[in-house]
Design a protein around this motif. Sequence first.
Motif, short mmCIF file in Angstrom:
data_model
loop_
_atom_site.label_atom_id
_atom_site.label_comp_id
_atom_site.label_asym_id
_atom_site.label_seq_id
_atom_site.Cartn_x
_atom_site.Cartn_y
_atom_site.Cartn_z
N GLN A 47 -8.16 25.35 -8.17
CA GLN A 47 -9.10 26.33 -7.61
C GLN A 47 -9.26 27.44 -8.64
OE1 GLN A 47 -7.47 27.33 -3.72
NE2 GLN A 47 -7.01 25.18 -3.35
N ASN A 49 -11.12 30.07 -9.65
CA ASN A 49 -12.15 31.06 -9.31
C ASN A 49 -12.48 31.98 -10.48
OD1 ASN A 49 -12.32 30.44 -6.36
ND2 ASN A 49 -10.18 31.01 -6.43
N ARG A 80 -4.14 28.05 -8.77
CA ARG A 80 -5.26 28.90 -8.36
C ARG A 80 -5.41 30.07 -9.31
NH1 ARG A 80 -4.06 29.50 -1.82
NH2 ARG A 80 -4.68 27.38 -1.23
N LEU A 82 -7.40 33.85 -9.39
CA LEU A 82 -8.08 34.80 -8.51
C LEU A 82 -8.49 36.05 -9.29
CD1 LEU A 82 -5.60 34.60 -5.48
CD2 LEU A 82 -7.75 33.35 -5.75
#
Length: 222
Positions: A47, A49, A80, A82
């Motif tokens: 993920q 982002n 991930r 962020l």
Amino acid sequence: MSKLRLTVSMWNNWRINWKKLKTKLIFVAALVGLFCTVTGFANANIQDNSHLLEHTTKELIVAKNDRYWQTGEQPQIIVRTLDRLDKLTPNNLAKAKRTVFIVVGTKGKKRNVQIYSSKDLHGAFTADTRGSIIRSQSEQLRSSSKAEFNKGLRFVFRACATTIDQQYQYSFDKYDLTNDERSQITHPHRLALPIALALVIVVAGLYYFFRRNFHPKNRAQK
């Protein structure tokens, strides 16, 4: 003669239909290949982002998790990124099982890398273990260079994979850390020890020098 014409006609029709079918099969295969390529990095284990992960890093994540998918326990390592430096704890951490999260918070040139594990892996991923893994790559993980950062992140991922493989007694593979690499985690300050000892010697020497030459009693004797 009519039978021969019919046979030739059927043959020609078959050839035409086969060519059409072959073209369709090639087209479908190309679409499937494209789908696998695109969705392979739109994997549930990735993920990104903040768009920090390099192609090589994504390949590593997908390849190792694919191997885990073939095991009975089916653990997974989710990575991930962020666009923030705090509040990195995954929302689904409490419900997760056999899962490790590597979460990267980023804001400008600052990076904050944290490792989280589901409850069933707390014994393997203690606070000391997680801290040692991150500290071993602190220089790379703080780097503003994307390539250098990804190098450190891949090491962190491989360290987590090695810990999982040890936990479930899986055979080590090419994605796990070597013995020398594992020593970087178990002895993260080994290289800094000689420098620390040298500093202690220097400080002690300076203390002795100033005490001997500038202490009031010694100055009065002179």
